[in-house]
Design a protein around this motif. Structure first.
Motif, PDB file in Angstrom:
ATOM      1  N   UNK A 157      25.165   0.710  -5.682  1.00  0.00           N
ATOM      2  CA  UNK A 157      23.802   0.317  -5.351  1.00  0.00           C
ATOM      3  C   UNK A 157      23.173  -0.516  -6.464  1.00  0.00           C
ATOM      4  N   UNK A 158      23.481  -0.171  -7.701  1.00  0.00           N
ATOM      5  CA  UNK A 158      22.911  -0.900  -8.836  1.00  0.00           C
ATOM      6  C   UNK A 158      23.452  -2.318  -8.932  1.00  0.00           C
ATOM      7  N   UNK A 159      24.640  -2.544  -8.390  1.00  0.00           N
ATOM      8  CA  UNK A 159      25.260  -3.863  -8.508  1.00  0.00           C
ATOM      9  C   UNK A 159      25.295  -4.672  -7.233  1.00  0.00           C
ATOM     10  N   UNK A 177      21.872  13.748  -5.581  1.00  0.00           N
ATOM     11  CA  UNK A 177      22.460  12.436  -5.274  1.00  0.00           C
ATOM     12  C   UNK A 177      21.472  11.330  -5.624  1.00  0.00           C
ATOM     13  N   UNK A 178      20.218  11.533  -5.246  1.00  0.00           N
ATOM     14  CA  UNK A 178      19.183  10.538  -5.557  1.00  0.00           C
ATOM     15  C   UNK A 178      18.988  10.385  -7.052  1.00  0.00           C
ATOM     16  N   UNK A 179      19.147  11.487  -7.793  1.00  0.00           N
ATOM     17  CA  UNK A 179      18.983  11.427  -9.235  1.00  0.00           C
ATOM     18  C   UNK A 179      19.977  10.504  -9.896  1.00  0.00           C
ATOM     19  N   UNK A 180      21.214  10.546  -9.443  1.00  0.00           N
ATOM     20  CA  UNK A 180      22.224   9.634  -9.996  1.00  0.00           C
ATOM     21  C   UNK A 180      21.846   8.180  -9.713  1.00  0.00           C
ATOM     22  N   UNK A 181      21.402   7.920  -8.474  1.00  0.00           N
ATOM     23  CA  UNK A 181      21.024   6.549  -8.118  1.00  0.00           C
ATOM     24  C   UNK A 181      19.796   6.095  -8.893  1.00  0.00           C
ATOM     25  N   UNK A 182      18.808   6.961  -8.987  1.00  0.00           N
ATOM     26  CA  UNK A 182      17.577   6.597  -9.696  1.00  0.00           C
ATOM     27  C   UNK A 182      17.856   6.271 -11.160  1.00  0.00           C
ATOM     28  N   UNK A 183      18.752   7.042 -11.780  1.00  0.00           N
ATOM     29  CA  UNK A 183      19.096   6.780 -13.176  1.00  0.00           C
ATOM     30  C   UNK A 183      19.738   5.405 -13.326  1.00  0.00           C
ATOM     31  N   UNK A 184      20.616   5.056 -12.384  1.00  0.00           N
ATOM     32  CA  UNK A 184      21.289   3.753 -12.444  1.00  0.00           C
ATOM     33  C   UNK A 184      20.325   2.603 -12.174  1.00  0.00           C
ATOM     34  N   UNK A 185      19.287   2.888 -11.389  1.00  0.00           N
ATOM     35  CA  UNK A 185      18.338   1.835 -10.999  1.00  0.00           C
ATOM     36  C   UNK A 185      17.099   1.778 -11.885  1.00  0.00           C
ATOM     37  N   UNK A 186      16.951   2.741 -12.786  1.00  0.00           N
ATOM     38  CA  UNK A 186      15.783   2.775 -13.646  1.00  0.00           C
ATOM     39  C   UNK A 186      14.520   3.156 -12.907  1.00  0.00           C
ATOM     40  N   UNK A 187      14.640   4.052 -11.908  1.00  0.00           N
ATOM     41  CA  UNK A 187      13.502   4.468 -11.111  1.00  0.00           C
ATOM     42  C   UNK A 187      13.376   5.991 -11.127  1.00  0.00           C
ATOM     43  N   UNK A 188      12.249   6.494 -10.655  1.00  0.00           N
ATOM     44  CA  UNK A 188      12.043   7.926 -10.484  1.00  0.00           C
ATOM     45  C   UNK A 188      12.353   8.312  -9.038  1.00  0.00           C
ATOM     46  N   UNK A 189      12.660   9.578  -8.821  1.00  0.00           N
ATOM     47  CA  UNK A 189      12.906  10.073  -7.471  1.00  0.00           C
ATOM     48  C   UNK A 189      11.601  10.565  -6.862  1.00  0.00           C
TER      49      UNK A 189
END
Length: 221
Positions: free
Chosen positions: A62-64, A83-95
């Motif tokens: 998702x980040x790329x 699952x959202x936490x991993x994505x949010x960390x990669x995207x620099x966002x909060x859940x």
């Protein structure tokens, strides 16, 4: 072409302007999903080690991929939030959490396999699969899930044109895809969605909708 590029390609809907693009991520593996048990809003299993690995792989993808995410919105359940936490960390966002993105309440079938539920309540189980207004004993009908997910979709679309990552479960994601395709409730029983799969539904302010990606698991290969 990237997934984001494909999603941005013009379609046949006649829509004008930019859509609210919902990138739909199913949560990673849990112990209940290993055994393919009904795991609804009443249960809250965490991710397995493989589930975390699947979530991290999805996050990297998702980040790329070229989407410009404005938010990560998750079901309140632990497997989705992790699952959202991993994505949010990669995207620099909060859940962010939306209660209406939780999984179906399967009532007394919670924790059972498909075969076990069908053996316990054969007529009710068969009728449930055919009638979206019929709920499992003590549970929630597909039509009820669809209605609350539509309410969540309205709040998301209210943010205006944007790419939003929605992390949820099989039934809510199917509801959003059903609404994007404009098809009947048969989609709920005929469409398969893998763990940590990515799908995309687009909703335009002037009414048209489209689905541009379904059950993509290339990042898990």
């Amino acid at each position: 072409m990237s997934a984001a590029g494909a999603a941005a390609a013009p379609g046949w809907t006649g829509a004008t302007g930019a859509p609210t693009r919902l990138v739909l991520l199913r949560h990673g593996q849990t112990a209940m999903s290993v055994d393919r048990r009904y795991s609804g809003s009443a249960s809250d299993p965490g991710l397995t080690e493989l589930g975390h690995a699947q979530a991290r792989a999805a996050a990297r993808r998702l980040a790329g991929a070229g989407w410009r995410f404005a938010a990560v919105v998750s079901s309140p359940q632990r497997r989705a939030r992790a699952t959202a936490g991993h994505a949010a960390a990669a995207l620099g966002l909060e859940v962010e959490v939306d209660e209406d993105l939780r999984e179906t309440d399967f009532g007394s079938w919670e924790g059972l396999t498909f075969a076990e539920a069908a053996a316990r309540d054969p007529r009710r189980h068969a009728d449930w699969l055919a009638d979206p207004t019929l709920a499992p004993p003590g549970g929630e009908a597909f039509a009820e899930v669809d209605a609350r997910v539509r309410a969540a979709r309205g709040r998301l679309a209210g943010r205006g044109p944007a790419d939003l990552l929605v992390v949820s479960h099989v039934t809510p994601i199917k509801a959003l895809l059903r609404q994007g395709l404009g098809v009947g409730f048969e989609l709920f029983v005929n469409l398969h969605l893998d763990l940590a799969s990515v799908s995309v539904a687009e909703f335009y302010a002037d009414g048209p909708t489209s689905v541009t990606l379904v059950n993509d698991t290339g990042h898990l290969g």
